[in-house]
Design an enzyme around this catalytic site. Structure first.
Site, mmCIF file in Angstrom:
data_model
loop_
_atom_site.group_PDB
_atom_site.id
_atom_site.type_symbol
_atom_site.label_atom_id
_atom_site.label_comp_id
_atom_site.label_asym_id
_atom_site.label_seq_id
_atom_site.Cartn_x
_atom_site.Cartn_y
_atom_site.Cartn_z
ATOM 1 N N ASN A 1 0.829 -1.202 0.000
ATOM 2 C CA ASN A 1 0.000 0.000 0.000
ATOM 3 C C ASN A 1 0.868 1.258 0.000
ATOM 4 O O ASN A 1 0.968 1.948 -1.011
ATOM 5 C CB ASN A 1 -0.942 -0.025 1.209
ATOM 6 C CG ASN A 1 -1.996 1.058 1.144
ATOM 7 O OD1 ASN A 1 -1.896 1.985 0.351
ATOM 8 N ND2 ASN A 1 -3.014 0.955 1.972
ATOM 9 N N ASP A 2 1.518 1.529 1.125
ATOM 10 C CA ASP A 2 2.253 2.784 1.247
ATOM 11 C C ASP A 2 3.365 2.932 0.209
ATOM 12 O O ASP A 2 3.656 4.035 -0.235
ATOM 13 C CB ASP A 2 2.844 2.908 2.656
ATOM 14 C CG ASP A 2 1.746 2.927 3.712
ATOM 15 O OD1 ASP A 2 0.660 3.454 3.401
ATOM 16 O OD2 ASP A 2 1.967 2.406 4.819
ATOM 17 N N VAL A 3 3.959 1.804 -0.198
ATOM 18 C CA VAL A 3 5.093 1.886 -1.114
ATOM 19 C C VAL A 3 4.681 2.210 -2.544
ATOM 20 O O VAL A 3 5.526 2.396 -3.410
ATOM 21 C CB VAL A 3 5.946 0.587 -1.110
ATOM 22 C CG1 VAL A 3 6.547 0.372 0.256
ATOM 23 C CG2 VAL A 3 5.128 -0.609 -1.544
ATOM 24 N N ALA B 1 1.245 2.979 7.412
ATOM 25 C CA ALA B 1 1.489 4.362 7.796
ATOM 26 C C ALA B 1 0.190 5.044 8.213
ATOM 27 O O ALA B 1 0.194 6.163 8.697
ATOM 28 C CB ALA B 1 2.129 5.127 6.644
#
Lengths: 90, 461
Positions: B387-389, B428
C-alpha cells in the site's frame, strides 16, 4: 585500541555500502550472527567464575546459553535464507 | 606463553573471516560461502578462547551452555517459517543483547575499583545499558512482528522517553564517576535501560520496524564491542564494531529509502502524524472494482506485467500461488517481473526472501529504480498486499507523512490492479489516492484466495 575501532568502523561502512538491497535481510541476519562474538565474553565470565561465586556461575552459564543462541541461531537462519537464493539460481 | 600468541593469531583470523564474511554476503553468488566462513571464524575463536586462555576453567559449565544453546538455536532456526524470519532475527539479536548486559553486570559486581578508574566502569556501564536496551527492544519488536503486541502511542511520549533515556544514562555516568561498587544502583540502571528498550520500540509502527531491527542489531554490535574493551579482547572488539558500523549504515540507508530522519525513528514518533492527513484523500473520485475473470483476461493478454508484493503477500502466505500465476502467464508469452520496494514487508529484503522460498528466479526481482524505468511501457501492475510503497501522495502531497519517500511508480503503467482485503489504509495509516486513479481497479479479498481464483481463470482461458 582506538586505531582498531576506527579501522573497523571504516571497514564496516565500506563493506556495507556495496550491498544490493535484495540481500539486506540475509546481510542483517549475518551481521546479527557476527555480533554473537559476545559469547567470548560470556565464556570468559563463566571460565573465571570462582567455585563459590554462585551468582557469577549462574549468570555466566545463562550468558553462555544466550550467546550460543545468538551465534548458532544467527548463522543457521542466515544459511537457510541463502540456501533458497542458491536453489533457484540454477 | 606460546598459547597467548596462538590465541592472538586465532583472533586475527576470526576478525578477518568476519570482514570477509560480510563482504561475501553482499554478492548473491558468494553469500552462502561468506556466511559459512564467518561461522567458521566464530567457531575457532570460541574454541581458541576456551582452550588457549589459561584463566578459563569450569569447562563443564561452558560446554553445557554451548550444547544447550546450540540445540535450542538450531532447532528454532530450522523450524521457523520463512515469513517469520524477521521475528527470529529480532529474537536472536535480543539474546546477544541480553548476553552483553549479563556479562557486564557480573563484571561490575567483581570489578576492582582501585584499578582502571572511571573509564573502566564507564565501559561496563555502556555494555550493560546498550545490551539491555537492545534486549528489551528486540523482544518488543519480536512481539510486534508476531502480532502479539500492538502500537502504543500516548501524548508526551517523546518527552517521557527522553527522560527515561537520560535517567538511565545519568545513573551510568554517576556510577562511573563514583567509581565505587553499588550493585543496587546498577540493577536500577539495568531496569531503567530495559524499560527504555520497551518504551523505545512500543510506539513504532510497522513501516519503521525494519529500521528498528537494523538499529537494534547495530546496538548489540556496539554492546559487544564494549565487551571487547572490557576484556581487551580484539575479536570481540572488531566483530562488534564491524556490526555496529555496518548496521548503522544499513539503518541510515533504510531511513533514506523512507525519507525519515534517524532522530524521528529514535524519538519514536512514527504513526502519530498519520491522523493529520487521513481525511485529505476523500471525495477524490470513485473506486472501481474488477472481477476475477476480467483481471485474468487483462493479465493474459498483456505483454508486460509487474507484480508489486507487500506485507499482505507474506501474511496470506501466497508466495507459491503468486509464482504459479507468474509461470502460467509466462507460458502464455507474458513477460512477468517483480518490482521490489526496499522497505516492502517488515524487513529490507523480506520480499526477496519470501519469493525466493517460492523458487522465483533471482533475476526476475527488480529493484525499485530499475522497475520504475520500465513502468511507462508496462501493461499491468499487480499490487499484492502493498500500500504505502505505491502511494503517489509520496511524490505530490507535501502534507503527507510519507512525502518524499521513493515509491514504485505503478500509476505510470497502463493499468493497475490492487489486490487488497479492504479499503483500509496501510501501515502508515494514510489513505492511498492511487485507488481513485482512472487506471486503477481493485480486486478485494485475501491475497491467496484471489490469486488462486486468478490462476484458475487464467488456466481456463
Amino acid at each position: 585500541m582506538i586505531y582498531i575501532v576506527i579501522l573497523s568502523v571504516f571497514l564496516g561502512v565500506e563493506v556495507i555500502s556495496h550491498v544490493p538491497s535484495v540481500l539486506h535481510t540475509p546481510l542483517m541476519s549475518g551481521a546479527n550472527a557476527i555480533h554473537g562474538v559476545v559469547i567470548i565474553g560470556a565464556i570468559i565470565v563463566m571460565g573465571r567464575a570462582e567455585p563459590d561465586n554462585y551468582a557469577a556461575i549462574v549468570l555466566g552459564f545463562f550468558s553462555v546459553i544466550l550467546g550460543t543462541l545468538n551465534v548458532v541461531g544467527g548463522f543457521v537462519v542466515t544459511d537457510r535464507m541463502l540456501e533458497m537464493f542458491k536453489k533457484k539460481k540454477k | 606463553m606460546i598459547n597467548f600468541y596462538v590465541l592472538a593469531l586465532i583472533y586475527l583470523i576470526g576478525s578477518i573471516t568476519f570482514v570477509l564474511g560480510l563482504k561475501m554476503l553482499s554478492h548473491p553468488e558468494s553469500a552462502r560461502k561468506g556466511n559459512l566462513i564467518a561461522a567458521g571464524g566464530m567457531t575457532i575463536a570460541i574454541f581458541g578462547t576456551i582452550f588457549l586462555d589459561k584463566s578459563i576453567g569450569n569447562y563443564l559449565w561452558i560446554f553445557g551452555g554451548i550444547v544447550i544453546g546450540s540445540i535450542i538455536g538450531t532447532f528454532a532456526a530450522k523450524k521457523v517459517k520463512m515469513t517469520a524470519m524477521p521475528q527470529m532475527v529480532s529474537m536472536f539479536n535480543g539474546m546477544g543483547g541480553a548476553c552483553a548486559a549479563v556479562i557486564s553486570i557480573v563484571e561490575y559486581s567483581k570489578h576492582d575499583f582501585s584499578h582502571g578508574g572511571p573509564w573502566a566502569v564507564a565501559t561496563i556501564m555502556a555494555g550493560m545499558l546498550i545490551g539491555s536496551v537492545s534486549f528489551a527492544g528486540s523482544m518488543i519488536a519480536f512481539g510486534k512482528l508476531n502480532g502479539n503486541i500492538g502500537d502504543k502511542v500516548f501524548p508526551g511520549q517523546k518527552f517521557i522517553n527522553l527522560v527515561i533515556l537520560l535517567t538511565g544514562l545519568g545513573i551510568g555516568v554517576y556510577l562511573a564517576l563514583q567509581n565505587f561498587g553499588n550493585n543496587t544502583l546498577l540493577l536500577i540502571a539495568t531496569a531503567v535501560a530495559l524499560f527504555y528498550g520497551v518504551m523505545f520500540v512500543m510506539p513504532i509502527g510497522g513501516a519503521d520496524m525494519p529500521v528498528v531491527i537494523s538499529l537494534l542489531n547495530s546496538f548489540t554490535g556496539v554492546a559487544a564491542a564494549f565487551g571487547g574493551f572490557m576484556y581487551n579482547n580484539q575479536v570481540m572488539l572488531t566483530g562488534g564494531i564491524l556490526v555496529g558500523s555496518a548496521g548503522t549504515i544499513l539503518t541510515i540507508l533504510m531511513c533514506k529509502a523512507m525519507n525519515r530522519s534517524l532522530f524521528n525513528v529514535i524519538a519514536g514518533a512514527f504513526g502519530t502524524a498519520g491522523g493529520a492527513s487521513a481525511g485529505a484523500a476523500s471525495d477524490k473520485g470513485t473506486v472501481k472494482e474488477i472481477s476475477v475473470s476480467d483481471a485474468a483476461v487483462l493479465l493474459a493478454y498483456s505483454k508486460k506485467v509487474f507484480i508489486v508484493p507487500g506485507y499482505g503477500l507474506a501474511v496470506a502466505q501466497a508466495q507459491h500461488t503468486c509464482h504459479e500465476l507468474e509461470k502460467l502467464l509466462e507460458e502464455k508469452g507474458v513477460e512477468v517481473k517483480y518490482a521490489i520496494h526496499p522497505v516492502a514487508g517488515r524487513m529490507p529484503g523480506h520480499m526477496n526472501v519470501l519469493l525466493a522460498e517460492a523458487d522465483v528466479p533471482y533475476d526476475k526481482l527488480l529493484e525499485m529504480e530499475d522497475a520504475n524505468g520500465e513502468m511507462p511501457n508496462t501493461d499491468v501492475s499487480v499490487i499484492i498486499g502493498a500500500n504505502d510503497v505505491v502511494n503517489p501522495a509520496a511524490r505530490s502531497d507535501k502534507s503527507s507523512p510519507i512525502y518524499g519517500m521513493p515509491i514504485i511508480d505503478v500509476d505510470k503503467s497502463q493499468n493497475v490492479i490492487v489486490m487488497k482485503r479492504s479499503m483500509a489504509s496501510g501501515y502508515a495509516g494514510i489513505d492511498n489516492e492511487l485507488f481513485y486513479y482512472p487506471n486503477n481497479r481493485m480486486l478485494f479479498g485475501d491475497a491467496k484466495a484471489s490469486l488462486q481464483k486468478l490462476v484458475a481463470e487464467v488456466k481456463a482461458l
